[in-house]
Design a protein around this motif. Sequence first.
Motif, PDB file in Angstrom:
ATOM      1  N   HIS A  66       0.825  -1.214   0.000  1.00 62.09           N
ATOM      2  CA  HIS A  66       0.000   0.000   0.000  1.00 62.09           C
ATOM      3  C   HIS A  66       0.860   1.266   0.000  1.00 62.09           C
ATOM      4  CE1 HIS A  66      -3.418  -2.449   0.341  1.00 62.09           C
ATOM      5  NE2 HIS A  66      -3.648  -2.410   1.645  1.00 62.09           N
ATOM      6  N   ALA A  67       2.049   1.178   0.576  1.00 58.26           N
ATOM      7  CA  ALA A  67       2.928   2.350   0.632  1.00 58.26           C
ATOM      8  C   ALA A  67       3.310   2.853  -0.754  1.00 58.26           C
ATOM      9  CB  ALA A  67       4.182   2.009   1.435  1.00 58.26           C
ATOM     10  N   SER A  68       3.192   1.982  -1.763  1.00 59.40           N
ATOM     11  CA  SER A  68       3.505   2.424  -3.129  1.00 59.40           C
ATOM     12  C   SER A  68       2.617   3.584  -3.548  1.00 59.40           C
ATOM     13  CB  SER A  68       3.360   1.259  -4.118  1.00 59.40           C
ATOM     14  OG  SER A  68       2.015   0.782  -4.171  1.00 59.40           O
ATOM     15  N   LEU A  69       1.417   3.650  -2.993  1.00 56.64           N
ATOM     16  CA  LEU A  69       0.518   4.761  -3.294  1.00 56.64           C
ATOM     17  C   LEU A  69       1.099   6.069  -2.749  1.00 56.64           C
ATOM     18  CD1 LEU A  69      -3.354   4.642  -2.839  1.00 56.64           C
ATOM     19  CD2 LEU A  69      -2.047   6.713  -2.538  1.00 56.64           C
ATOM     20  N   VAL A  74      -6.361  10.591   4.170  1.00 55.74           N
ATOM     21  CA  VAL A  74      -6.518   9.202   3.769  1.00 55.74           C
ATOM     22  C   VAL A  74      -7.638   8.562   4.598  1.00 55.74           C
ATOM     23  CG1 VAL A  74      -5.296   7.017   3.358  1.00 55.74           C
ATOM     24  CG2 VAL A  74      -3.991   9.157   3.528  1.00 55.74           C
ATOM     25  N   CYS A  75      -8.452   7.730   3.965  1.00 59.93           N
ATOM     26  CA  CYS A  75      -9.466   6.991   4.725  1.00 59.93           C
ATOM     27  C   CYS A  75      -8.795   5.983   5.650  1.00 59.93           C
ATOM     28  CB  CYS A  75     -10.426   6.280   3.779  1.00 59.93           C
ATOM     29  SG  CYS A  75      -9.682   4.921   2.845  1.00 59.93           S
ATOM     30  N   CYS A  76      -9.526   5.560   6.661  1.00 59.14           N
ATOM     31  CA  CYS A  76      -8.985   4.575   7.601  1.00 59.14           C
ATOM     32  C   CYS A  76     -10.067   3.599   8.020  1.00 59.14           C
ATOM     33  CB  CYS A  76      -8.411   5.278   8.835  1.00 59.14           C
ATOM     34  SG  CYS A  76      -7.701   4.139  10.054  1.00 59.14           S
ATOM     35  N   GLY A  77      -9.813   2.320   7.816  1.00 56.94           N
ATOM     36  CA  GLY A  77     -10.669   1.256   8.329  1.00 56.94           C
ATOM     37  C   GLY A  77      -9.867   0.503   9.376  1.00 56.94           C
ATOM     38  N   GLY A  78      -9.213  -0.582   8.966  1.00 55.76           N
ATOM     39  CA  GLY A  78      -8.287  -1.269   9.862  1.00 55.76           C
ATOM     40  C   GLY A  78      -6.970  -0.540   9.995  1.00 55.76           C
ATOM     41  N   GLY A  79      -6.688   0.337   9.006  1.00 55.77           N
ATOM     42  CA  GLY A  79      -5.500   1.176   9.084  1.00 55.77           C
ATOM     43  C   GLY A  79      -4.365   0.818   8.153  1.00 55.77           C
ATOM     44  N   GLY A  80      -4.525  -0.214   7.312  1.00 58.16           N
ATOM     45  CA  GLY A  80      -3.430  -0.631   6.447  1.00 58.16           C
ATOM     46  C   GLY A  80      -3.011   0.414   5.434  1.00 58.16           C
ATOM     47  N   LEU A  81      -3.985   1.049   4.762  1.00 52.95           N
ATOM     48  CA  LEU A  81      -3.642   2.072   3.776  1.00 52.95           C
ATOM     49  C   LEU A  81      -3.057   3.298   4.456  1.00 52.95           C
ATOM     50  CD1 LEU A  81      -3.673   3.216   0.895  1.00 52.95           C
ATOM     51  CD2 LEU A  81      -5.986   4.062   1.356  1.00 52.95           C
ATOM     52  N   LEU A  82      -3.710   3.774   5.495  1.00 50.91           N
ATOM     53  CA  LEU A  82      -3.220   4.956   6.205  1.00 50.91           C
ATOM     54  C   LEU A  82      -1.805   4.733   6.712  1.00 50.91           C
ATOM     55  CD1 LEU A  82      -3.645   7.743   7.502  1.00 50.91           C
ATOM     56  CD2 LEU A  82      -4.766   6.581   9.423  1.00 50.91           C
ATOM     57  N   ALA A  83      -1.538   3.570   7.299  1.00 54.93           N
ATOM     58  CA  ALA A  83      -0.209   3.271   7.815  1.00 54.93           C
ATOM     59  C   ALA A  83       0.831   3.249   6.697  1.00 54.93           C
ATOM     60  CB  ALA A  83      -0.225   1.920   8.536  1.00 54.93           C
ATOM     61  N   GLY A  84       0.495   2.617   5.568  1.00 51.49           N
ATOM     62  CA  GLY A  84       1.440   2.526   4.468  1.00 51.49           C
ATOM     63  C   GLY A  84       1.749   3.875   3.847  1.00 51.49           C
ATOM     64  N   PHE A  97     -12.007  -4.353  14.475  1.00 47.62           N
ATOM     65  CA  PHE A  97     -10.899  -3.920  15.333  1.00 47.62           C
ATOM     66  C   PHE A  97      -9.811  -3.273  14.482  1.00 47.62           C
ATOM     67  CE2 PHE A  97     -10.348  -8.400  14.213  1.00 47.62           C
ATOM     68  CZ  PHE A  97      -9.068  -8.427  13.679  1.00 47.62           C
ATOM     69  N   ALA A  98      -9.027  -2.425  15.144  1.00 46.12           N
ATOM     70  CA  ALA A  98      -7.875  -1.807  14.491  1.00 46.12           C
ATOM     71  C   ALA A  98      -6.710  -2.796  14.504  1.00 46.12           C
ATOM     72  CB  ALA A  98      -7.486  -0.524  15.216  1.00 46.12           C
ATOM     73  N   GLY A  99      -5.886  -2.756  13.471  1.00 46.93           N
ATOM     74  CA  GLY A  99      -4.738  -3.646  13.409  1.00 46.93           C
ATOM     75  C   GLY A  99      -3.608  -3.172  14.309  1.00 46.93           C
ATOM     76  N   MET A 100      -2.846  -4.113  14.868  1.00 41.74           N
ATOM     77  CA  MET A 100      -1.736  -3.767  15.759  1.00 41.74           C
ATOM     78  C   MET A 100      -0.627  -3.012  15.022  1.00 41.74           C
ATOM     79  SD  MET A 100      -0.244  -3.636  18.646  1.00 41.74           S
ATOM     80  CE  MET A 100      -1.059  -4.771  19.778  1.00 41.74           C
ATOM     81  N   LEU A 101      -0.146  -3.572  13.894  1.00 44.52           N
ATOM     82  CA  LEU A 101       0.919  -2.899  13.161  1.00 44.52           C
ATOM     83  C   LEU A 101       0.445  -1.568  12.583  1.00 44.52           C
ATOM     84  CD1 LEU A 101       3.803  -2.843  12.132  1.00 44.52           C
ATOM     85  CD2 LEU A 101       3.099  -4.268  10.197  1.00 44.52           C
ATOM     86  N   PRO A 102      -0.745  -1.499  11.966  1.00 49.18           N
ATOM     87  CA  PRO A 102      -1.241  -0.191  11.530  1.00 49.18           C
ATOM     88  C   PRO A 102      -1.335   0.817  12.677  1.00 49.18           C
ATOM     89  CG  PRO A 102      -2.510  -1.905  10.477  1.00 49.18           C
ATOM     90  CD  PRO A 102      -1.629  -2.589  11.494  1.00 49.18           C
ATOM     91  N   TYR A 103      -1.788   0.368  13.830  1.00 45.93           N
ATOM     92  CA  TYR A 103      -1.888   1.270  14.978  1.00 45.93           C
ATOM     93  C   TYR A 103      -0.514   1.832  15.343  1.00 45.93           C
ATOM     94  CZ  TYR A 103      -1.891   2.674  19.862  1.00 45.93           C
ATOM     95  OH  TYR A 103      -1.679   3.358  21.029  1.00 45.93           O
ATOM     96  N   GLU A 104       0.480   0.960  15.424  1.00 48.25           N
ATOM     97  CA  GLU A 104       1.827   1.417  15.787  1.00 48.25           C
ATOM     98  C   GLU A 104       2.355   2.433  14.775  1.00 48.25           C
ATOM     99  OE1 GLU A 104       4.473  -1.841  16.302  1.00 48.25           O
ATOM    100  OE2 GLU A 104       3.355  -2.731  17.961  1.00 48.25           O
ATOM    101  N   LEU A 105       2.146   2.159  13.494  1.00 49.98           N
ATOM    102  CA  LEU A 105       2.633   3.069  12.453  1.00 49.98           C
ATOM    103  C   LEU A 105       1.860   4.383  12.467  1.00 49.98           C
ATOM    104  CD1 LEU A 105       3.117   0.423   9.639  1.00 49.98           C
ATOM    105  CD2 LEU A 105       4.943   1.812  10.663  1.00 49.98           C
ATOM    106  N   CYS A 106       0.557   4.300  12.669  1.00 49.98           N
ATOM    107  CA  CYS A 106      -0.247   5.528  12.717  1.00 49.98           C
ATOM    108  C   CYS A 106       0.119   6.378  13.931  1.00 49.98           C
ATOM    109  CB  CYS A 106      -1.736   5.191  12.724  1.00 49.98           C
ATOM    110  SG  CYS A 106      -2.347   4.534  11.155  1.00 49.98           S
TER     111      CYS A 106
END
Length: 324
Positions: free
Chosen positions: A163-166, A182-192, A243-252
Amino acid sequence: MADEVSADSVTLNLLLNARVTVRSSPLGVINTPMIPWSQTTLPPNNARNIHIKLENMQRTGSFKIRGVANQFARRPNGGHFVTMSAGNYGKAFAYASKHYGSKGKVVMPETAPVSRSVLIQSYGLDVERVPTSCLMDVVKRCVQEDNMTFLHSYDDLDLIAGHASLGLEVLEVVPEPDVVVVCCGGGGLLAGVAAAVKLSGCKKTRIYGVEPEGACTMFKSFIEKRPVDMDTHSIASGLAPPFAGMLPYELCQRYVEGIVLVSDDDIKAAVSTLYKAGLVVEPSGSAAYAAIASNKIPKLEGKDVVCILSGGNLGKDELGNFPD
């Protein structure tokens, strides 16, 4: 995956390598257009310059194919995978599964549009619709009883790197944006995206995630200082994981300025306004625009802003939900 890595695992070198993988993927990921807001028929805004990233034009109709391309490139062909998704990740997952000759199942919340289940099944995958609160229980059953491999739809290092390629594409057009929304659901796109922007040296860029009021897991996670779960409800089903993802949460936590909330009415109005301007954007994909249009992002006047429209999978069965 998330319990094996941390935010420190996400380096600029990792993201640059993932961009090469995504761009060379046989799945046909494209570099989507960025257009100035001022060159559309959207209502004017007081920011100096807003660019809109049209990820609604991406292969399979959303940004999800980026992360999927990186996930599948690192796994053996012909595997047997299970995932959970409200639609867009499931569609990209199904598309990749067919290409790589993999078998799979998508566990979907009952609230997701039926048209998305039908589409995923058309690629040859199984779909099981369950209450949102039961998603992970069904996934665990598939892993334990059917020996399937779980590919997470947002809490996965390979996915986030894809996703970070975006974010890296955004910087090719606007090298030093003042604000990225950026939109945020579980946080993968926002984190990337946030990691890509910040690790590329844009220290002063403010990055905001946007969640629906009824599905604000990352917003609550920021308050409680840990990933939380909740009973989510929103017209933007793609932004309503339990739920929010652990890795996305840490990055966000490390790279995101804050999370802002929009109502379902804000989202409906955004979908309608974008549609009238010739842009087909689903509710989840319109959240960033909704936040800007409803003045939820602070201090935009005179700033260079990037707004990401993350998906355009709007089925005929959904069109009646939005104002003319």
